[in-house]
Every structure is written in C-alpha cells, then in structure tokens.
Design a protein around this motif. Structure first.
Motif, short mmCIF file in Angstrom:
data_model
loop_
_atom_site.label_atom_id
_atom_site.label_comp_id
_atom_site.label_asym_id
_atom_site.label_seq_id
_atom_site.Cartn_x
_atom_site.Cartn_y
_atom_site.Cartn_z
N UNK A 202 -42.01 -34.01 -0.04
CA UNK A 202 -42.70 -34.31 -1.29
C UNK A 202 -44.10 -33.69 -1.34
N UNK A 203 -44.60 -33.22 -0.21
CA UNK A 203 -45.90 -32.57 -0.18
C UNK A 203 -45.83 -31.06 -0.31
N UNK A 204 -44.69 -30.52 -0.74
CA UNK A 204 -44.54 -29.06 -0.82
C UNK A 204 -45.62 -28.42 -1.67
N UNK B 150 -36.08 -34.12 3.30
CA UNK B 150 -37.17 -35.04 3.61
C UNK B 150 -38.30 -34.35 4.35
N UNK B 151 -38.03 -33.22 4.96
CA UNK B 151 -39.04 -32.46 5.68
C UNK B 151 -38.94 -30.99 5.27
N UNK B 152 -40.07 -30.30 5.37
CA UNK B 152 -40.09 -28.85 5.22
C UNK B 152 -40.85 -28.25 6.39
N UNK B 153 -40.41 -27.10 6.83
CA UNK B 153 -41.18 -26.30 7.78
C UNK B 153 -41.58 -25.04 7.02
N UNK B 154 -42.88 -24.76 7.02
CA UNK B 154 -43.41 -23.62 6.26
C UNK B 154 -44.10 -22.67 7.22
N UNK C 256 -46.26 -25.00 9.77
CA UNK C 256 -46.57 -26.41 9.50
C UNK C 256 -45.28 -27.15 9.20
N UNK C 257 -45.14 -28.36 9.73
CA UNK C 257 -44.06 -29.26 9.34
C UNK C 257 -44.68 -30.39 8.54
#
Length: 261
Positions: free
Chosen positions: A185-187, A215-219, A180-181
């Motif tokens: 802030x939604x981590x 500003x983005x995370x890839x999980x 998911x990307x």
C-alpha cells in the motif's frame, strides 16, 4: 532506532538465538517486539550476485545484510544503525557468525545531515548496493508497538522514507543499486522517493496466495539509469491451500537459493 536507548537495557533483554536459512545463520534478537523475519530474509536474498560493497540502512540486528553474506551475494557489508540495543546485537551477530572480517557495524542516524553521516563513518558514493527495510507505518498509524526499539523499527515520521532514499542515493556509487522492501500500500510513497534519485526501477509484488492482493513489494533502482520501469508478475509465497511455502521461497528460506528477479 533511537540514539538515547539506555545502554544497560541490552544486558537485560536475554535475547533469543534464532536460526535462519536452514541453520546457516544464527541471530540474536530481542525476545519480544520487532523481530527479524521473512522480510529481512527476502531483502538479503534480493541482493544481486557478485555485489562488492553492500550497505544495509537501518540494519537492526543485521539480518538482511548477513543473509546476503551467508548466501554469497556480497563480498562485504556495512550495517548502519542508530539504536543502541540493535547495534549491540548486530555486532554480536557479525562476530558470532564469523563475519567480523567482512562486515562492519556503524552507529549513524541515516536521517541526519550528510556531514554528520560522513563523520559517523558512512561514506558517500562508496557502495554498489544499498538495501533497506524502512519503518512502514506513518506516525500515529497501525497498532502501537511496545518498546522503543520495536516502535522505531515499525513507525516513521512523515517524509522519512524520502530521507532514507536520499541517504541511499548519497551512499551508492555511480551505477549502484538501491533495493527496498515495503508494504504494497506504500507503493506511491516508495515511487515518489525513488524517482528523483534512481532510474530503471523494477517492482516485484509479493502476495500470500494466488488470487490474493500483493502485501509486499520489493523495489530496485539504479543510480544514474534512464531505463524504463519494469513491473514483474506477482509471486506467491504459498500455494492455494496449506501453510507450506511455494518451492521458490522454500528454497530461499532454507538457504538453498537467492531471489531471482
């Protein structure tokens, strides 16, 4: 992503044709509103090499899944979407890029009951990689989007992210991965949705420039894994100055490399 989008609207959108991956991929998309961009490319490039069956949840016009196919990361893909406008464009994009034999577009509400999803053609325990770029504003937050497709692509109701990960877990095969990307802030919300269903989580933060916050995370998580969490070092899309992309990301956006993480 709405089931009640008027079908004749698609015919009057006069979609643009936009090149991705240095021209290796050309996609039709609405001229205004939500449009595929860097997030979609990064998500597709994050798919592990030699993936057999890829599922793109909330696929929109199909950008992320088709990026994965164009980069040779997956053998085949299922694009799951519920918006009529997006579905029409996704089907055009699959055919227009020569992927009709390896990609399939299905109309399905991924927040629906499991039985309804199965009847729509979304198989359980069947995909070794599931990817998603979920809507990222809770309802009532962020700048209101103009147009139903754009609004539904950017905004979700409270608890919807958990439903997306529930669908991802149901759709993934044993040992399969979900990727998911999402905005950084939604981590916390992302972790809460992943944790009951996937283990071995890997988090890759992305920041615009050195010295700036992510500003983005890839999980990424693996179904059935009990491996510990891994937090990767933050990577930067640009250098300290100028608008050029850093070498790693420039190669991805030009279609010369996938995301190594």
């Amino acid at each position: 992503m709405s089931l009640d989008q008027p079908a004749d609207l698609v015919k009057h959108q006069n979609p643009t044709r936009d090149a991705f991956l240095g021209g290796r991929l050309t996609l039709s998309q609405p001229p205004k509103g939500f449009r595929a961009g860097l997030d979609s490319v990064l998500l597709g490039a994050a798919v592990p090499a030699s993936s057999i069956r890829l599922l793109d949840l909330g696929a929109g016009i199909g950008a992320a899944a088709l990026v994965a196919l164009a980069l040779g990361r997956a053998e085949g893909a299922v694009l799951a979407e519920r918006d009529a406008e997006a579905l029409a464009l996704a089907r055009d994009n699959v055919a227009g890029n020569g992927w009709a034999g390896r990609a399939r577009v299905i109309e399905v509400d991924i927040e629906a009951r499991a039985e309804d999803r199965r009847q729509a053609g979304l198989e359980d325990n069947a995909h070794d990689v599931v990817i998603a770029n979920p809507p990222f504003f809770a309802a009532g937050q962020g700048t209101p989007a103009q147009g139903r497709y754009r609004a539904n692509a950017r905004h979700m109701q409270a608890g919807s992210l958990d439903l997306w990960l529930r669908c991802a877990a149901a759709s993934a095969a044993a040992g399969g991965q979900a990727i998911v990307i999402y905005p950084a802030e939604g981590l916390g919300e992302v972790m809460a949705a992943f944790a009951p269903r996937f283990g071995g989580l890997t988090i890759l933060p992305l920041a615009p420039r050195p010295g700036q916050a992510a500003t983005r995370i890839i999980v990424r998580g693996t179904k059935g894994s009990r491996a510990p969490l891994t937090l990767r070092a933050t990577r930067f899309l640009h250098g300290a100055s100028g608008n050029d992309f850093a070498g790693e990301f420039d190669a991805i956006f030009r279609g010369r490399a996938a995301l190594d993480w």
